[in-house]
Design a protein around this motif. Structure first.
Motif, PDB file in Angstrom:
ATOM      1  N   ARG A 180       0.821  -1.210   0.000  1.00 60.17           N
ATOM      2  CA  ARG A 180       0.000   0.000   0.000  1.00 60.17           C
ATOM      3  C   ARG A 180       0.858   1.265   0.000  1.00 60.17           C
ATOM      4  NH1 ARG A 180      -3.899  -1.300   5.143  1.00 60.17           N
ATOM      5  NH2 ARG A 180      -4.251  -3.531   4.726  1.00 60.17           N
ATOM      6  N   MET A 181       2.091   1.128   0.459  1.00 57.64           N
ATOM      7  CA  MET A 181       2.964   2.287   0.615  1.00 57.64           C
ATOM      8  C   MET A 181       3.988   2.404  -0.501  1.00 57.64           C
ATOM      9  SD  MET A 181       3.556   1.875   4.711  1.00 57.64           S
ATOM     10  CE  MET A 181       2.135   1.622   5.793  1.00 57.64           C
ATOM     11  N   LEU A 182       3.921   1.475  -1.460  1.00 60.55           N
ATOM     12  CA  LEU A 182       4.892   1.461  -2.551  1.00 60.55           C
ATOM     13  C   LEU A 182       4.202   1.727  -3.883  1.00 60.55           C
ATOM     14  CD1 LEU A 182       6.860  -1.803  -1.653  1.00 60.55           C
ATOM     15  CD2 LEU A 182       7.617   0.546  -1.250  1.00 60.55           C
ATOM     16  N   PRO A 183       4.922   2.271  -4.846  1.00 62.10           N
ATOM     17  CA  PRO A 183       4.354   2.383  -6.195  1.00 62.10           C
ATOM     18  C   PRO A 183       4.127   0.981  -6.752  1.00 62.10           C
ATOM     19  CG  PRO A 183       6.692   2.925  -6.204  1.00 62.10           C
ATOM     20  CD  PRO A 183       6.290   2.817  -4.776  1.00 62.10           C
ATOM     21  N   PRO A 184       3.138   0.806  -7.635  1.00 59.91           N
ATOM     22  CA  PRO A 184       2.780  -0.531  -8.132  1.00 59.91           C
ATOM     23  C   PRO A 184       3.944  -1.334  -8.676  1.00 59.91           C
ATOM     24  CG  PRO A 184       1.145   1.089  -8.823  1.00 59.91           C
ATOM     25  CD  PRO A 184       2.263   1.852  -8.192  1.00 59.91           C
ATOM     26  N   GLU A 185       4.884  -0.674  -9.339  1.00 60.35           N
ATOM     27  CA  GLU A 185       5.987  -1.415  -9.947  1.00 60.35           C
ATOM     28  C   GLU A 185       6.955  -2.007  -8.926  1.00 60.35           C
ATOM     29  OE1 GLU A 185       7.220   2.958  -9.837  1.00 60.35           O
ATOM     30  OE2 GLU A 185       5.413   1.788 -10.312  1.00 60.35           O
ATOM     31  N   LYS A 186       6.838  -1.581  -7.659  1.00 59.74           N
ATOM     32  CA  LYS A 186       7.717  -2.109  -6.605  1.00 59.74           C
ATOM     33  C   LYS A 186       7.005  -3.046  -5.642  1.00 59.74           C
ATOM     34  CE  LYS A 186      11.116   1.631  -6.608  1.00 59.74           C
ATOM     35  NZ  LYS A 186      11.853   2.621  -5.783  1.00 59.74           N
ATOM     36  N   HIS A 187       5.765  -3.389  -5.946  1.00 58.83           N
ATOM     37  CA  HIS A 187       4.994  -4.252  -5.049  1.00 58.83           C
ATOM     38  C   HIS A 187       5.640  -5.629  -4.891  1.00 58.83           C
ATOM     39  CE1 HIS A 187       0.805  -2.142  -5.184  1.00 58.83           C
ATOM     40  NE2 HIS A 187       1.758  -1.381  -4.669  1.00 58.83           N
ATOM     41  N   TYR A 188       5.426  -6.206  -3.702  1.00 59.50           N
ATOM     42  CA  TYR A 188       5.724  -7.624  -3.520  1.00 59.50           C
ATOM     43  C   TYR A 188       4.643  -8.442  -4.231  1.00 59.50           C
ATOM     44  CZ  TYR A 188       9.062  -6.504   0.217  1.00 59.50           C
ATOM     45  OH  TYR A 188      10.130  -6.022   0.931  1.00 59.50           O
ATOM     46  N   ARG A 189       5.070  -9.471  -4.909  1.00 63.87           N
ATOM     47  CA  ARG A 189       4.141 -10.424  -5.514  1.00 63.87           C
ATOM     48  C   ARG A 189       4.027 -11.603  -4.551  1.00 63.87           C
ATOM     49  NH1 ARG A 189       5.686 -14.399 -10.474  1.00 63.87           N
ATOM     50  NH2 ARG A 189       3.606 -15.192 -10.987  1.00 63.87           N
ATOM     51  N   LEU A 190       2.847 -11.821  -3.983  1.00 61.24           N
ATOM     52  CA  LEU A 190       2.658 -12.796  -2.916  1.00 61.24           C
ATOM     53  C   LEU A 190       1.988 -14.057  -3.455  1.00 61.24           C
ATOM     54  CD1 LEU A 190       1.406 -10.343  -0.146  1.00 61.24           C
ATOM     55  CD2 LEU A 190       3.757 -11.033  -0.672  1.00 61.24           C
ATOM     56  N   LEU A 191       2.638 -15.196  -3.269  1.00 62.59           N
ATOM     57  CA  LEU A 191       2.117 -16.465  -3.753  1.00 62.59           C
ATOM     58  C   LEU A 191       2.211 -17.527  -2.666  1.00 62.59           C
ATOM     59  CD1 LEU A 191       3.810 -16.665  -7.278  1.00 62.59           C
ATOM     60  CD2 LEU A 191       1.409 -16.097  -6.801  1.00 62.59           C
ATOM     61  N   THR A 192       1.276 -18.480  -2.704  1.00 62.18           N
ATOM     62  CA  THR A 192       1.346 -19.651  -1.835  1.00 62.18           C
ATOM     63  C   THR A 192       1.416 -20.898  -2.709  1.00 62.18           C
ATOM     64  OG1 THR A 192      -1.082 -19.693  -1.692  1.00 62.18           O
ATOM     65  CG2 THR A 192       0.112 -18.590   0.101  1.00 62.18           C
ATOM     66  N   VAL A 193       2.196 -21.881  -2.249  1.00 68.42           N
ATOM     67  CA  VAL A 193       2.304 -23.158  -2.961  1.00 68.42           C
ATOM     68  C   VAL A 193       2.058 -24.289  -1.972  1.00 68.42           C
ATOM     69  CG1 VAL A 193       3.932 -22.262  -4.673  1.00 68.42           C
ATOM     70  CG2 VAL A 193       4.804 -23.343  -2.590  1.00 68.42           C
ATOM     71  N   SER A 194       1.599 -25.411  -2.493  1.00 68.62           N
ATOM     72  CA  SER A 194       1.278 -26.547  -1.626  1.00 68.62           C
ATOM     73  C   SER A 194       1.712 -27.847  -2.282  1.00 68.62           C
ATOM     74  CB  SER A 194      -0.224 -26.588  -1.346  1.00 68.62           C
ATOM     75  OG  SER A 194      -0.574 -27.773  -0.650  1.00 68.62           O
ATOM     76  N   GLU A 195       2.058 -28.813  -1.435  1.00 72.37           N
ATOM     77  CA  GLU A 195       2.469 -30.118  -1.956  1.00 72.37           C
ATOM     78  C   GLU A 195       1.286 -30.937  -2.453  1.00 72.37           C
ATOM     79  OE1 GLU A 195       4.196 -32.487   1.194  1.00 72.37           O
ATOM     80  OE2 GLU A 195       2.896 -31.556   2.689  1.00 72.37           O
ATOM     81  N   HIS A 196       0.062 -30.589  -2.005  1.00 74.86           N
ATOM     82  CA  HIS A 196      -1.131 -31.322  -2.424  1.00 74.86           C
ATOM     83  C   HIS A 196      -2.144 -30.350  -3.018  1.00 74.86           C
ATOM     84  CE1 HIS A 196       0.412 -34.842  -0.454  1.00 74.86           C
ATOM     85  NE2 HIS A 196       0.454 -34.229   0.707  1.00 74.86           N
ATOM     86  N   PRO A 197      -2.884 -30.765  -4.051  1.00 68.50           N
ATOM     87  CA  PRO A 197      -3.927 -29.894  -4.608  1.00 68.50           C
ATOM     88  C   PRO A 197      -5.107 -29.775  -3.650  1.00 68.50           C
ATOM     89  CG  PRO A 197      -4.004 -32.058  -5.643  1.00 68.50           C
ATOM     90  CD  PRO A 197      -2.770 -32.050  -4.773  1.00 68.50           C
ATOM     91  N   GLY A 198      -5.903 -28.760  -3.845  1.00 68.94           N
ATOM     92  CA  GLY A 198      -7.098 -28.593  -3.017  1.00 68.94           C
ATOM     93  C   GLY A 198      -6.828 -27.806  -1.752  1.00 68.94           C
ATOM     94  N   TRP A 199      -7.692 -28.003  -0.771  1.00 71.12           N
ATOM     95  CA  TRP A 199      -7.635 -27.234   0.460  1.00 71.12           C
ATOM     96  C   TRP A 199      -6.546 -27.748   1.399  1.00 71.12           C
ATOM     97  CZ3 TRP A 199     -10.297 -22.829   0.777  1.00 71.12           C
ATOM     98  CH2 TRP A 199     -11.387 -22.663  -0.091  1.00 71.12           C
ATOM     99  N   VAL A 200      -5.916 -26.818   2.103  1.00 66.47           N
ATOM    100  CA  VAL A 200      -4.932 -27.144   3.126  1.00 66.47           C
ATOM    101  C   VAL A 200      -5.559 -26.836   4.479  1.00 66.47           C
ATOM    102  CG1 VAL A 200      -2.684 -26.562   4.094  1.00 66.47           C
ATOM    103  CG2 VAL A 200      -2.989 -26.665   1.609  1.00 66.47           C
ATOM    104  N   ARG A 201      -5.501 -27.791   5.384  1.00 67.72           N
ATOM    105  CA  ARG A 201      -6.098 -27.615   6.707  1.00 67.72           C
ATOM    106  C   ARG A 201      -5.060 -27.085   7.692  1.00 67.72           C
ATOM    107  NH1 ARG A 201      -6.381 -32.353   7.705  1.00 67.72           N
ATOM    108  NH2 ARG A 201      -4.682 -32.445   9.231  1.00 67.72           N
ATOM    109  N   GLY A 202      -5.363 -25.920   8.266  1.00 67.48           N
ATOM    110  CA  GLY A 202      -4.486 -25.370   9.281  1.00 67.48           C
ATOM    111  C   GLY A 202      -4.633 -26.101  10.594  1.00 67.48           C
ATOM    112  N   SER A 203      -3.697 -25.885  11.522  1.00 72.60           N
ATOM    113  CA  SER A 203      -3.742 -26.563  12.821  1.00 72.60           C
ATOM    114  C   SER A 203      -4.955 -26.153  13.641  1.00 72.60           C
ATOM    115  CB  SER A 203      -2.459 -26.274  13.603  1.00 72.60           C
ATOM    116  OG  SER A 203      -2.280 -24.871  13.776  1.00 72.60           O
ATOM    117  N   SER A 204      -5.556 -25.003  13.322  1.00 73.30           N
ATOM    118  CA  SER A 204      -6.761 -24.549  14.023  1.00 73.30           C
ATOM    119  C   SER A 204      -8.035 -25.153  13.450  1.00 73.30           C
ATOM    120  CB  SER A 204      -6.856 -23.016  13.936  1.00 73.30           C
ATOM    121  OG  SER A 204      -7.019 -22.611  12.574  1.00 73.30           O
ATOM    122  N   GLY A 205      -7.918 -25.837  12.320  1.00 66.88           N
ATOM    123  CA  GLY A 205      -9.085 -26.390  11.630  1.00 66.88           C
ATOM    124  C   GLY A 205      -9.542 -25.555  10.458  1.00 66.88           C
ATOM    125  N   LEU A 206      -9.094 -24.295  10.399  1.00 59.37           N
ATOM    126  CA  LEU A 206      -9.432 -23.453   9.259  1.00 59.37           C
ATOM    127  C   LEU A 206      -8.722 -23.966   7.998  1.00 59.37           C
ATOM    128  CD1 LEU A 206      -9.159 -19.910  10.887  1.00 59.37           C
ATOM    129  CD2 LEU A 206     -11.250 -21.169  10.348  1.00 59.37           C
TER     130      LEU A 206
END
Length: 324
Positions: A35-61
């Protein structure tokens, strides 16, 4: 580590029984920074997983990763592995195989909390200075002796490896990354949005006990440990503790160091500090009285010991952890 690139790709690894706060804390630091940076300097945020579909957190979410492991881009600026029961209680053969190459391609890689066990299983922390949650540092030391595990820092940066202590320490670590990438002023503004300090006092040491549970197995050394803890206000010397153990002072000192991994007098000091911390957390007894109850002799000496060992004064500790 300023570079010529504009966008910096941050990749967070997901797996079942991940601690979601380890994921969302650092990712929100980078998101708010955008939010504080010009668009060209933004972080590109990605998540990857070893299995397709939903990942279950330790809280159940449950959350869903953006990409499978094999779809991860090659231009990774920062690869992060979060912690949680799934990081140290479950085997991850796919991650073990994928992580070494991904870490080599990344400009920086690291772990939040117990996520370091996944890096360690993949052979990525040998020879590095690193840290993890205070409750797991001894396990990390025993399991991976080639790593240089540090116990007191909130986070540790060694070359291209970045590791942090427990849970919210991932936020501290991410703020340090932002400060390195875009300057301390922006990192400070992000910290203000999150209502966290840019640098916490005392490191990890104030959060965990200095001594493990006292053994009560009846052995000579255990008998001394229990006596010290149960009579913490008394004065101790090597000779006195050797008498309790029914050993010569020389043999006692050697046996104690070997079995407890600290000298007898270090043990006494740590026991006094742990007892004082419990009192500081639970009541508003004047420091002079508290110092006497814990065997420090004077409030001045207790302040000196606290500052040296905990990194906080007794009053600072009481303000941070006291219930009143």
């Amino acid at each position: 580590m300023q570079g010529t690139k504009t966008h910096k790709t941050v990749v967070m690894v997901l797996f079942n029984d991940v601690l979601l706060l380890d994921v969302t804390g650092p990712m929100d630091v980078f998101s708010i920074t955008n939010r504080m940076l010009p668009p060209e300097k933004h972080y590109r945020l990605l998540t990857v997983s070893e299995h397709p579909g939903w990942v279950r957190g330790s809280s159940g979410l449950k959350v869903q990763a953006d990409l499978p492991l094999h779809g991860c881009p090659s231009d990774i600026d920062l690869l992060l592995v979060p912690g949680g029961p799934g990081a140290y209680g479950t085997r991850h053969p796919q991650l073990n195989e994928w992580l070494p190459d991904a870490a080599r391609r990344a400009r920086r890689f690291g772990a939040i909390c117990t996520g370091i066990f996944l890096l360690a299983d993949a052979g990525l922390i040998d020879g590095y200075r690193c840290t993890t949650h205070w409750n797991y540092v001894e396990r990390l030391k025993r399991g991976y002796p080639a790593a240089r595990v540090e116990t007191e820092q909130i986070y540790v940066i060694d070359r291209n490896l970045i590791t942090s202590g427990g849970i919210t320490a991932g936020i501290d670590m991410a703020l340090a990354v932002v400060a390195e990438d875009h300057g301390k002023d922006i990192a400070l503004e992000v910290a203000k949005v999150l209502l966290v300090a840019m640098k916490r006092q005392g490191g990890q040491t104030p959060y965990g006990p200095l001594l493990a549970a006292v053994p009560r197995d009846g052995s000579a050394i255990a008998r001394v440990q229990a006596y010290v803890v149960d009579h913490i206000d008394q004065a101790y010397s090597i000779s006195r503790m050797a008498e309790i153990a029914a050993m010569s002072p020389r043999n006692f000192a050697r046996a104690f160091q070997r079995e407890v991994n600290m000298t007898p007098m270090q043990y006494v000091q740590n026991a006094r500090i742990d007892h004082a911390r419990k009192l500081l957390e639970a009541c508003d007894v004047p420091l002079k009285v508290l110092a006497s109850r814990c065997g420090f002799g004077s409030a001045r000496h207790m302040r000196k010991v606290f500052n040296e060992r905990i990194g906080l004064s007794p009053n600072q500790y009481r303000q941070q952890f006291g219930g009143g």
